[in-house]
Design an enzyme around this catalytic site. Structure first.
Site: not given
Length: 420
Positions: A41, A100, A122, A127, A129, A198
């Protein structure tokens, strides 16, 4: 077969679609089921995109399609994605997001709504990690004592260049924008807000505490200058924009700001655009996580890891990773009660009695000096660079206000915290 719809086919979205296609065999083997990117989309259908999947600008077409199993939300923003994710969960669709900002404000509402429907995130922190998986699964046996992270590659790149090459702030900001590391309006990155979003996600997982960006201490790197770097080098420090979550009794410190940190610490060695996160558990001790914090393929890797996790488990896990309830009744430490060491840069009149007056103001606020350097600035003024012993945040701010209003300090003092 699991069918995936991607909401927002930009750099990361295109990477997700292409990796699912290019690495189809190995992903199928590891997931135990074929995962098919079916539709994307976008707002602008006329814009050329490096994907082979069908594209639409009709979000409702995707949300109402019962054959779509997983919604991957990569559009950015807060309220519009919040509305879309809510609708997807109410339709019983699994959701993976890298957003985030969405989670910084709405993570608890969405966790409650999701229930047993998989809701994974995640890629929203650091990113590529796998820090959320580490906290949620790998460190389950531990009480988390602290989390310290370098989680904004733009700021880390800028500070690395300023420290290692002597580049001034304005020059490196312009270079970062030209390289695509910083936006035209860089405030979200250099002001610490990206890193704060974050931090709030990690704080939720580690401590089950609900906080919004407005509740915590957030400062950026805009005021860092050459004298600060000189002082850092003199005393074996480097300067990093650090996210800090720390348990002190029944309170949790949550803060984002530049720090002086010893060059001997592992996290101080994370340079350039890379991210690094240190987690201390009461049983395992310190563990360190390092890797790319942004970029299409790195972030897409984390998104696809969530998709594979959903394929394997077929049900949700608690958003908070440990326990959803704040059973310890932990609270956020008020900003003015934080205790740490501080660095001050003062431009002072270079004359007799000035140092005594500064020492008096600090002493009246229960602040003692640990280290001090004075360097000439011009014929009449000098830079006084000093660090304090541990003191309380409200006291340092009161002292700074008094110094600013005194006749011996010629411009507003600059303060940076020291993380020992």
């Amino acid at each position: 077969m699991l069918k995936v719809a991607i909401i927002g086919v930009g750099t990361v979205g295109a990477s997700v679609a292409n990796i699912l296609k290019d690495n189809k065999d190995i992903i199928t083997a590891r997931a135990g089921i074929e995962i098919v990117p079916t539709i994307g989309v976008v707002n602008d259908l006329s814009k050329k995109r490096d994907v082979t999947i069908e594209l639409t600008n009709d979000i409702d077409k995707v949300l109402e399609d019962d054959s779509i199993d997983i919604i991957v939300e990569l559009m950015g923003g807060i309220e519009k994605p919040y509305e879309i994710v809510q609708k997807a969960l109410l339709k019983g669709k699994s959701v993976v997001t890298a957003n985030k900002a969405l989670l910084a404000y709405h993570r608890y509402d969405l966790e409650k709504l999701a229930g047993n429907i998989p809701f994974e995130y995640e890629a929203a922190v650091a990113g590529g990690i796998p820090i959320i998986n580490a906290l949620r699964d790998g460190l389950t046996a531990n009480h988390i004592q602290s989390i310290r992270g370098i989680m904004n590659g733009t700021c880390n790149y800028m500070l690395t260049k300023m420290i290692n090459e002597g580049v001034d702030y304005d020059t490196i900001l312009k270079e970062s924008q030209e390289l695509g590391y910083a936006e035209a309006d860089p405030t979200f990155d250099v002001g610490g807000f990206d890193a704060a979003h974050k931090l709030l996600i990690l704080g939720s997982i580690a401590y089950g505490i609900d906080a919004k960006p407005e509740d915590i201490l957030i400062e950026g790197i805009q005021d860092i200058d050459t004298p600060d770097i000189d002082f850092a080098n003199e005393f074996n420090y480097t300067i990093k924009l650090l996210t800090i979550a720390k348990k002190i009794g029944s309170q949790i410190e949550l803060r984002v700001h530049p720090v002086f940190i010893s060059k001997d610490e592992m996290i101080s060695k994370v340079d350039g655009v890379m991210n690094g996160i240190s987690v201390i558990g009461d049983k395992v001790g310190e563990t360190m996580y390092y890797g790319p914090g942004a970029g299409g393929d790195a972030t897409a890797s984390a998104v696809i890891a969530n998709i594979v996790d959903i394929a394997r488990r077929g049900k949700g896990s608690p958003m908070l990773g440990f326990e959803s309830d704040n059973k310890e009744n932990l609270t956020i430490m008020p900003k003015d009660e934080i205790e740490t060491k501080y660095y001050l840069r003062l431009r002072i009149e270079d004359k007799v009695g000035v140092l005594a007056k500064i020492a008096t103001i600090l002493g009246e606020n229960e602040i003692s000096i640990e280290k001090m350097i004075q360097k000439p600035f011009n014929k009449t003024c000098a830079h006084l660079l000093l660090s304090t012993h541990t003191c309380i945040e409200k006291n340092i701010h009161k002292a700074i206000s008094q110094l600013e209003n005194s006749k011996v300090v010629t411009i507003k003092p600059v303060m940076i915290r020291i993380e020992d």
